[in-house]
Design an enzyme around this catalytic site. Sequence first.
Site, PDB file in Angstrom:
ATOM      1  N   SER A  43       1.878  -2.436 -54.039  1.00  0.00           N
ATOM      2  CA  SER A  43       2.664  -1.919 -55.179  1.00  0.00           C
ATOM      3  C   SER A  43       3.716  -0.897 -54.811  1.00  0.00           C
ATOM      4  CB  SER A  43       1.732  -1.303 -56.216  1.00  0.00           C
ATOM      5  OG  SER A  43       1.140  -2.316 -56.986  1.00  0.00           O
ATOM      6  N   LYS A  46       7.205  -1.834 -55.423  1.00  0.00           N
ATOM      7  CA  LYS A  46       7.763  -1.814 -56.784  1.00  0.00           C
ATOM      8  C   LYS A  46       8.845  -0.734 -56.938  1.00  0.00           C
ATOM      9  CE  LYS A  46       3.359  -3.383 -58.856  1.00  0.00           C
ATOM     10  NZ  LYS A  46       2.144  -2.943 -59.592  1.00  0.00           N
ATOM     11  N   TYR A 168       7.299 -11.952 -56.159  1.00  0.00           N
ATOM     12  CA  TYR A 168       6.423 -10.794 -56.395  1.00  0.00           C
ATOM     13  C   TYR A 168       5.301 -10.738 -55.350  1.00  0.00           C
ATOM     14  CZ  TYR A 168       2.948  -7.719 -58.408  1.00  0.00           C
ATOM     15  OH  TYR A 168       2.013  -6.712 -58.582  1.00  0.00           O
ATOM     16  N   TYR A 220      -0.902   5.000 -61.963  1.00  0.00           N
ATOM     17  CA  TYR A 220      -1.525   4.324 -63.108  1.00  0.00           C
ATOM     18  C   TYR A 220      -2.452   5.266 -63.895  1.00  0.00           C
ATOM     19  CZ  TYR A 220       0.075   0.816 -59.815  1.00  0.00           C
ATOM     20  OH  TYR A 220       0.832   0.111 -58.898  1.00  0.00           O
ATOM     21  N   VAL A 238      -2.578  -1.060 -53.196  1.00  0.00           N
ATOM     22  CA  VAL A 238      -3.987  -1.411 -52.910  1.00  0.00           C
ATOM     23  C   VAL A 238      -4.215  -1.730 -51.429  1.00  0.00           C
ATOM     24  CG1 VAL A 238      -4.653  -2.170 -55.223  1.00  0.00           C
ATOM     25  CG2 VAL A 238      -3.619  -3.814 -53.628  1.00  0.00           C
TER      26      VAL A 238
HETATM   27  O1  DON Z   1      -0.437  -7.430 -58.074  1.00  0.00           O
HETATM   28  C1  DON Z   1      -1.400  -6.883 -57.537  1.00  0.00           C
HETATM   29  O2  DON Z   1      -2.501  -6.735 -58.100  1.00  0.00           O
HETATM   30  C2  DON Z   1      -1.196  -6.343 -56.107  1.00  0.00           C
HETATM   31  N1  DON Z   1      -0.316  -7.221 -55.374  1.00  0.00           N
HETATM   32  C3  DON Z   1      -0.610  -4.958 -56.157  1.00  0.00           C
HETATM   33  C4  DON Z   1      -1.444  -3.975 -56.942  1.00  0.00           C
HETATM   34  C5  DON Z   1      -1.359  -2.559 -56.410  1.00  0.00           C
HETATM   35  O3  DON Z   1      -0.986  -2.332 -55.283  1.00  0.00           O
HETATM   36  C6  DON Z   1      -1.844  -1.483 -57.338  1.00  0.00           C
HETATM   37  N2  DON Z   1      -1.647  -0.177 -56.759  1.00  0.00           N
HETATM   38  N3  DON Z   1      -2.562   0.599 -56.494  1.00  0.00           N
END
Ligand code: DON
Length: 284
Positions: A43, A46, A168, A220, A238
Site C-alpha cells: 500500500s 498508493k 493495482y 487506516y 502489509v
Molecule cells: O490490496 C491489498 O490488500 C494489498 N495489496 C495492500 C494492502 C496494504 O498494504 C494495507 N496496508 N497496511
Amino acid sequence: GKVADYIPEIATVDPDQFGIALVDLKGNVFGVGDHQKPFSIQSISKVHTLTMVFKAFNSKLWTRVNVEPSGDPFNSIAQLEYEKGIPRNPFINSGALVITDALCSNFDDPLVQLTDFINELAGQTCVKINQEVMRSEKNHGERNTAMAYFLKSYKNFNNPIEEVLDVYFSQCAIEMSCVDLARSFSFLANDGYSIFANREILTESNARRVNALMLTCGFYDEAGEFAFRVGMPGKSGVGGGVAAVMPHKFSIAVWSPELNEKGNSVKAIRALELLTDKLKFSLF
Ligand code: DON
C-alpha cells in the site's frame, strides 16, 4: 506480530528482518540492518499513484474520493454502500482502486509510467515488480475485485475492471529497499520538490495535502495511534514497510515483516516512535 498470510507469496518472507533508512534533504543516507534489501511495498505505492494523478485530476478527483479517515480496516467495504460508492480516502483499498482507475484514464502505459516515475523520485533505477507476488494476490483478490465491481455499480470506475486490477496488484507488488523508498518520499519532506528528480513534483500546497492525508489516513484504523506515538505523516504496507516524512528535515523508511492486527508493522512503528522521542521532534 504476524507476517501477512492472505497473499501467499508474501507469507513466505523471513520475519526476522529489519531495515531502516533516513534520507536528509541534502541526499545523505543513514541506514542500518536490512536497509538495502528490497521488499514488497504494497500500500505504500498508493502514495506514488496518488501523486501521479493529483496534478492531472486535482479538483475533479475529490468528487470521486473523499479526504476523511475511515476508522475501518484498509479492506473494509462497509462504508462504500452507505456513502454511495465514494471511498472515504485514497489510501483504503476502495479509494486506491479509484486512484488506479484514474491513473489508467490518464496515462497510456500506467505501469511503465508509474515505475519510471518512482525510479525518477528515487534518483535511480531501483523499482522491480515481483510477478509472483502480483499473481499470488490476483489469484486471491476476490475482495478487491468485489470492491471494483461495487465502485462500477456506482459509476465511480471508468476503465475495464480486470485492467485496473492488474495495474493495482502490480503496483502493490513493487519491491524497493528502505533506502530507495525513503529517497522516493524525499519530495514530500521538501515542499514537493525532489532533489533526486531535480524538479517540482507537487506544488507546496499539494505536497502538504498529501502529507495531511498520510497523517490522517496512512495507517487506516490505526492512524490516530500512529499520530499519537510517532507524529509524522506516514504510509504503511502489509509487506511490513512504513515510509514517513518529517517536513523540511528528512524522509525515512522502515521494514519489519511482522504486522499487528491492523496490518501495520509492529517493529517499524516502534522504531519510529523511539526515533522521534530520541530526536525530540515530530509534527507537533
Ligand atoms: O490490496 C491489498 O490488500 C494489498 N495489496 C495492500 C494492502 C496494504 O498494504 C494495507 N496496508 N497496511
